[in-house]
Design an enzyme around this catalytic site. Structure first.
Site, mmCIF file in Angstrom:
data_model
loop_
_atom_site.group_PDB
_atom_site.id
_atom_site.type_symbol
_atom_site.label_atom_id
_atom_site.label_comp_id
_atom_site.label_asym_id
_atom_site.label_seq_id
_atom_site.Cartn_x
_atom_site.Cartn_y
_atom_site.Cartn_z
ATOM 1 N N CYS A 281 125.026 32.538 9.495
ATOM 2 C CA CYS A 281 123.688 32.722 10.042
ATOM 3 C C CYS A 281 122.576 32.379 9.047
ATOM 4 O O CYS A 281 122.450 33.005 7.999
ATOM 5 C CB CYS A 281 123.503 34.150 10.509
ATOM 6 N N CYS B 177 119.378 32.773 9.565
ATOM 7 C CA CYS B 177 118.278 33.739 9.617
ATOM 8 C C CYS B 177 118.395 34.757 8.496
ATOM 9 O O CYS B 177 117.410 35.135 7.875
ATOM 10 C CB CYS B 177 118.289 34.487 10.938
#
Lengths: 89, 142
Positions: B48, B50
């Site tokens: 990920c 983010c």
């Protein structure tokens, strides 16, 4: 053109948020939010076995207890969305 | 289904080049975490962007700190699935989270940084969280 992940998504896309409704408190990773629904992934919710604050404190310490892969919450019932991290500050 | 190994290798390399040992099997995890003595740090790496995109640089900054755990390991969520599940079994009171950082002292979890504490944070702020835990738990009391 290069690939940009999560382009054109909600500003909180991928962020663990607390969604407050009159009936329940939900916690999960925000996927989408529009006029119809707020969609959370890997989400859990407060089940009235303790107070909302206790649930949030436990979730902040031990993590989100995943009760559903996806939860859709009608937007017209949403009273607020905030980051879990901020909800605990 | 695990990720394409070619995709995740650079993300693994970003951590192992710091001197953090990668664990890819249940046997390796048990050998690493089965002995509860001292301080042991585990970074649950993930794809990920983010959150992990800040977590890995934060780890790099934190590992420049003069006080560090005795042992440092990493597992990769979504890739080395069995190893990750085994590593999580050593801190089963905590919900699965990736990326995440776990610090054990004598087999007990003394500090856990979840994904939600990484999201949107700067590497500097995450590193400060880590180094504060290193200072608190990785020094020997006399």
């Amino acid at each position: 053109m290069s690939f940009v992940p999560h382009q054109n998504r909600h500003e909180l896309h991928g962020i663990t948020v607390v969604v407050t409704t009159p009936a329940r408190l939900f916690v999960g990773r925000l996927d989408t939010a529009d006029a119809c629904a707020v969609t959370l992934k890997d989400a859990g919710y407060h089940d009235d076995s303790d107070t909302r604050q206790e649930y949030l404190a436990r979730t902040a310490k031990y993590g989100v207890k995943r009760l559903s892969a996806v939860i859709e919450i009608p937007t017209d019932s949403v009273q607020g969305i905030e980051r879990l991290h901020q909800a605990q500050e | 289904m695990p990720y394409n190994p070619t995709l995740v290798q650079p993300m693994k390399d970003e951590v192992t080049r710091l001197g953090v040992k990668e664990l890819t099997s249940v046997t390796e995890v048990d050998a690493a975490l089965g002995d509860p003595r001292g301080t042991t740090f585990v970074f649950v790496n993930s794809v990920c962007g983010c959150a992990a995109g800040a977590a890995r640089p934060a780890l790099a900054k934190a590992l420049q700190h003069p006080v560090l755990p005795n042992e440092m390991y990493t597992v990769f969520a979504g890739q080395d699935v069995d190893a990750v599940a085994r590593a999580r079994s050593y801190c089963s009171e905590f919900q699965p989270s990736s990326p995440s950082f776990v610090l054990f002292r004598d087999g007990e979890v003394v500090h856990f940084i979840h994904r939600h504490q990484v999201e949107g944070q700067s590497p500097e702020r995450i590193a400060a969280n880590l180094t504060a835990a290193f200072d608190k738990y990785c020094t020997i009391s006399v």
